[in-house]
Scaffold this active site. Sequence first.
Site, PDB file in Angstrom:
ATOM      1  N   LYS A  71       0.911  -1.166  -0.041  1.00 16.52           N
ATOM      2  CA  LYS A  71      -0.169   0.062  -0.012  1.00 16.52           C
ATOM      3  C   LYS A  71       0.888   1.023  -0.013  1.00 16.52           C
ATOM      4  O   LYS A  71       0.537   2.128  -0.864  1.00 16.52           O
ATOM      5  CB  LYS A  71      -0.845  -0.050   1.436  1.00 16.52           C
ATOM      6  N   ASP A 127     -11.523   2.092   3.830  1.00 10.96           N
ATOM      7  CA  ASP A 127     -11.815   0.564   3.960  1.00 10.96           C
ATOM      8  C   ASP A 127     -13.167   0.402   3.875  1.00 10.96           C
ATOM      9  O   ASP A 127     -13.396  -0.886   3.520  1.00 10.96           O
ATOM     10  CB  ASP A 127     -11.145   0.018   5.031  1.00 10.96           C
ATOM     11  N   GLN A 177      -4.793  -1.486   9.460  1.00 12.38           N
ATOM     12  CA  GLN A 177      -4.591  -2.802   9.151  1.00 12.38           C
ATOM     13  C   GLN A 177      -5.218  -4.077   9.857  1.00 12.38           C
ATOM     14  O   GLN A 177      -4.842  -4.045  10.932  1.00 12.38           O
ATOM     15  CB  GLN A 177      -3.143  -3.061   8.696  1.00 12.38           C
TER      16      GLN A 177
END
Length: 286
Positions: A54, A121, A98
């Site tokens: 990422k 997300d 994450q």
Amino acid sequence: MSQEHITKILSGKGLAAKIRQNLKYQIAKSKIQPGLAVILVGQDPASEMYVRFKSQASNEVGMYLETIELPEDVREKKLLKIIEKLNKNKKIHGILVQLPLPAHIDVPLILETIDPMKDVDGFNPENVGWLSAGAPEFIPATTRGIWSLVQSTNITVAGKYVVMVGASNIVGKPTAQMFLNHEATVTVCHKKTKDLAGFTKKADILISATGVPHLIKAHMVKPGAMVIDVGTARLNGKTVGDVDFDQVKEKASYITPVPGGVGPMTVASLLQNTWDAMCLIEDIEN
Ligand code: NAD
């Protein structure tokens, strides 16, 4: 002509590169630089690898990036404070924590704390709700990546029978919801599903996200189906997917490889979500 000749490999690598190229161009022209904050807790090797991908991709397209690495035993309060600070930080348009997080951390509370406008997300309950209501602000990156891959084939999703194997909050549920929103007939299967093959072999579009290597064999696939493999696992020292690729490619019309299929699309879609968040927050036409 044998089926092998007409099976198309759906390369996520190629499409993701095009998406990044396009974003790089948009960012270069933009007066405001989109900013992404990535929070990594602990030292899980897979999570570290995803964060690295990422970071590399956001650097490549010219995004501002803040990576915040915290120890495994970080206190929940501290993590919440960091998120609250990022919510107010004008340079940051997207916040990503994450997953998975260590067991002592209340994941729903963390996800709820991320400003829904910066929730790239798409896991904040508000955004989960909007996706369910058919009006998503942010589509979770893997789902968006799968969707873009399917769209790139120009097939019509409405009316198709889609079987989603895997029912996680991160992949299975939002992906099933996305296809339902586009008028597919959707069945979601999971580890307690009886007679998995009975469902999968009827699917026009079969998507698998379980992490069980080579779960999907050729006899479980309808001839001419589109097969999207989200899973990643290690088998005999190699990275493989949920789908027994060599067998299934003989039967499918389209198939995604692992690696090089959904993985790069997830990363590219996260960057697209960050760009979208920037446009939303800064009130820029997108
Ligand atoms: P998860 O463990 O949260 O969920 C797995 C799901 O698979 C569950 O719903 C479970 O019931 C189901 N399942 C497990 N065994 C099964 C079986 N034998 N038959 C049918 N269903 C079964 O995992 P997740 O976070 O959804 O990730 C799934 C896989 O996708 C993992 O391999 C992960 O690494 C991969 N993944 C890849 C990407 C990417 O970008 N390529 C992104 C996210 C996850």
